[in-house]
Design an enzyme around this catalytic site. Structure first.
Site, PDB file in Angstrom:
ATOM      1  N   CYS A 105      37.995  69.304  96.696  1.00 49.92           N
ATOM      2  CA  CYS A 105      37.125  70.283  97.369  1.00 49.92           C
ATOM      3  C   CYS A 105      35.803  70.430  96.629  1.00 49.92           C
ATOM      4  CB  CYS A 105      37.839  71.625  97.485  1.00 49.92           C
ATOM      5  SG  CYS A 105      36.849  72.878  98.313  1.00 49.92           S
ATOM      6  N   CYS A 134      34.449  74.007  96.450  1.00 47.74           N
ATOM      7  CA  CYS A 134      35.140  74.852  95.469  1.00 47.74           C
ATOM      8  C   CYS A 134      34.715  74.492  94.046  1.00 47.74           C
ATOM      9  CB  CYS A 134      36.657  74.683  95.545  1.00 47.74           C
ATOM     10  SG  CYS A 134      37.321  74.532  97.199  1.00 47.74           S
ATOM     11  N   ASP A 135      34.646  73.214  93.749  1.00 49.71           N
ATOM     12  CA  ASP A 135      34.565  72.788  92.346  1.00 49.71           C
ATOM     13  C   ASP A 135      33.269  72.099  91.940  1.00 49.71           C
ATOM     14  OD1 ASP A 135      37.138  73.779  91.948  1.00 49.71           O
ATOM     15  OD2 ASP A 135      38.060  71.934  92.649  1.00 49.71           O
TER      16      ASP A 135
END
Ligand code: NDP
Length: 314
Positions: free
Chosen positions: A138, A141-142
């Site tokens: 992701c 997300c990261d």
């Protein structure tokens, strides 16, 4: 009915942000929810490390801890949280019939499906070992953890193209690893990738290994045309080769799109079957965030509560 049969007002399947949020709301509305956790209790967040974009955690938190907090909050209001995996359903009701672990039968007035989606992985040992330590599925997300660094992303669909351009804004350089000599992504997305100066597309390349002992330090790739191998100097490795919604057991009962995501009525969590609601990634291939999943879990509980009230089930 087998002697194992139990009647519940609100059955929640799945234990990610959507399932637990549905449980918090359903329990507080006195629906006495029963929640089955499934094969991966806590869901996808349990395979991430730090979560920095969930509102309310100004210093960030760890994914697995966050899911423990969600669970504790659902338990605090009396949710009956159980180990168990739903193996089949019969949605010819209402009420609906759900079988857990092939043996236990549950009759449910409402069912909230929050079984999520699973990222597809390459299947490399190093990918599994370094998951959460430089390997991620992701970018949204990261990606932030790799600011000004060089990363690689594997995949050639719209998700990979979108995530590559997202990463390019944060990172010094992005290698996009494409296994064929063309992308599957839409032309518009592909052009965006090609017009981004710090993305280098490696066509005809396959990943052999993600290099690193405790964290990612490189990626060994193989050119399937020239047969040459090289190690990319990267600290992050993103996998964007698609997701698989966990909907196999609902086939034949619920409407799905071509990729198997559940269809819900816009602005609600209603599926095509009365009394069955869907929340989180299982019905959302677009946003796929913990906070959007939680939001839709809340909606599902409210939809279930109103449905029961309308039916006069107390
Ligand atoms: P897709 O299934 O469309 O693409 C998966 C990609 O991963 C393909 O390019 C495939 O390669 C590649 N791939 C699969 N397995 C491997 C492997 N083992 N090694 C290397 N590469 C691999 O998934 P997406 O998540 O990209 O998209 C899913 C759906 O969502 C699509 O319909 C897409 O259009 C849609 N979507 C739309 C967006 C938008 O409109 N903004 C954004 C994101 C998704 P190959 O091509 O060789 O098969």
């Amino acid at each position: 009915m087998s002697e194992e049969t139990e009647h519940v007002k609100c059955l929640i399947i799945g234990s990610g942000p959507a399932g637990y949020t549905a449980a918090i709301y359903a329990a507080r509305a006195d629906l006495k929810p029963v929640l089955y956790q499934g094969l991966q209790p806590g869901g996808q967040l349990t395979i991430t490390t730090e979560v920095e974009n969930y509102p309310g955690y100004p210093k960030g938190t760890m994914g697995p801890e966050m899911m423990e907090d969600f669970k504790a909050q659902a338990e605090r209001f009396g949710t009956d949280i159980r180990w168990g995996y739903v193996t089949s359903v019969d949605f010819s009701g209402p009420p609906h019939n759900v079988i857990v672990d092939e043996t236990k039968e549950i009759i449910a007035d409402t069912v909230i499906i929050a079984t999520g989606a699973s990222a597809k992985w390459l299947g490399l040992e190093s990918e599994q070992r370094l998951n959460g330590f430089g390997v991620s599925a992701c970018a949204v997300c990261d990606g932030y953890f790799f600011r000004q660094q060089t990363v690689a992303i594997v995949g050639a669909g719209d998700t990979a193209a979108e995530e590559a351009t997202y990463l390019a804004k944060l990172c010094k350089k992005v290698f996009m690893i494409v296994r064929r000599d063309e992308m599957r992504a839409s032309k518009a997305m592909m052009h965006r990738v090609q017009n981004t100066a710090n993305i280098e597309v490696l066509y005809n390349h396959e990943t052999k290994e993600i290099v690193g002992d405790k964290v990612v330090t490189g990626a060994r790739v193989f050119n399937n045309k020239t047969k040459e191998e090289k190690v990319l100097d990267v600290t992050g490795f993103f996998v964007a080769i698609g997701h698989q919604p966990n909907t196999d057991i609902f086939k034949g009962w619920l409407d799905m799109d071509n990729n198997g995501y559940l269809k819900i009525t816009a602005g609600s969590t209603k599926t095509n079957v009365e009394g069955v609601f869907a929340a989180g990634d299982v019905a959302d291939h677009i946003y796929r965030q913990a906070v959007t999943a939680a939001g839709s879990g809340c909606m599902a509980a409210i939809d279930a509560e109103r449905y029961l009230a309308h039916k006069g089930i107390h």
